[in-house]
Enzyme design. Sequence first.
Site, mmCIF file in Angstrom:
data_model
loop_
_atom_site.group_PDB
_atom_site.id
_atom_site.type_symbol
_atom_site.label_atom_id
_atom_site.label_comp_id
_atom_site.label_asym_id
_atom_site.label_seq_id
_atom_site.Cartn_x
_atom_site.Cartn_y
_atom_site.Cartn_z
ATOM 1 C CD GLU A 34 3.569 -3.427 -10.412
ATOM 2 O OE1 GLU A 34 2.749 -2.183 -10.420
ATOM 3 O OE2 GLU A 34 4.185 -4.021 -11.398
ATOM 4 C CB CYS A 35 -3.597 -4.748 -5.941
ATOM 5 S SG CYS A 35 -5.330 -4.297 -5.021
#
Length: 179
Positions: A34-35
């Site tokens: 989720e970066c």
Amino acid sequence: MSIYEYTVLDKEDNEVSLEKFKDYVVLIVNTATECGFTSQYTDLARLYDEFEDKKFTVIEFPCNQFGGQAPGTDDEIQGFCRLEFGVKYPIYKKIDVNGENEEPLFAYLKSQKGFEGFTGEKAELMDGVLKQVDPDYENNDDIKWNFTKFLIDRNGEVVARFEPTEDMQVVEDAIKELL
């Protein structure tokens, strides 16, 4: 010393000796699903697919230490990487890369190639973010964020460290030199 002296855990908690990658060019990377750098999975999967037959591999270690951006289980993370990006290279157990519970392999990697600063398009952004958290962040060799990469030669020695802001073409060129 070399990476061959280390064992890591796969997602089922089985020990895997990195000696199995002897004579390979290896790119070791800490990741998060989720970066803002998650799009790098595309390049990592492509590099693996393109150079696997030349004894090249990517070794991925999910890490939730930076902004809680790898919140899933090992199975969820692997499923995401395989479905969304077609990742075929080894994905190992989620680990810490800094601090008292850091994976010993990453302590070794950092001791071989320390932090030399950010380069690339998002360097200024990362500098600003990290200075808010730790104004002195530049003065230690800790992993600074997700998608830090270490390039390992065919002898198991660390030859380069790439911060997440580094252009992936630079990473690819360094891999090609070793192949």
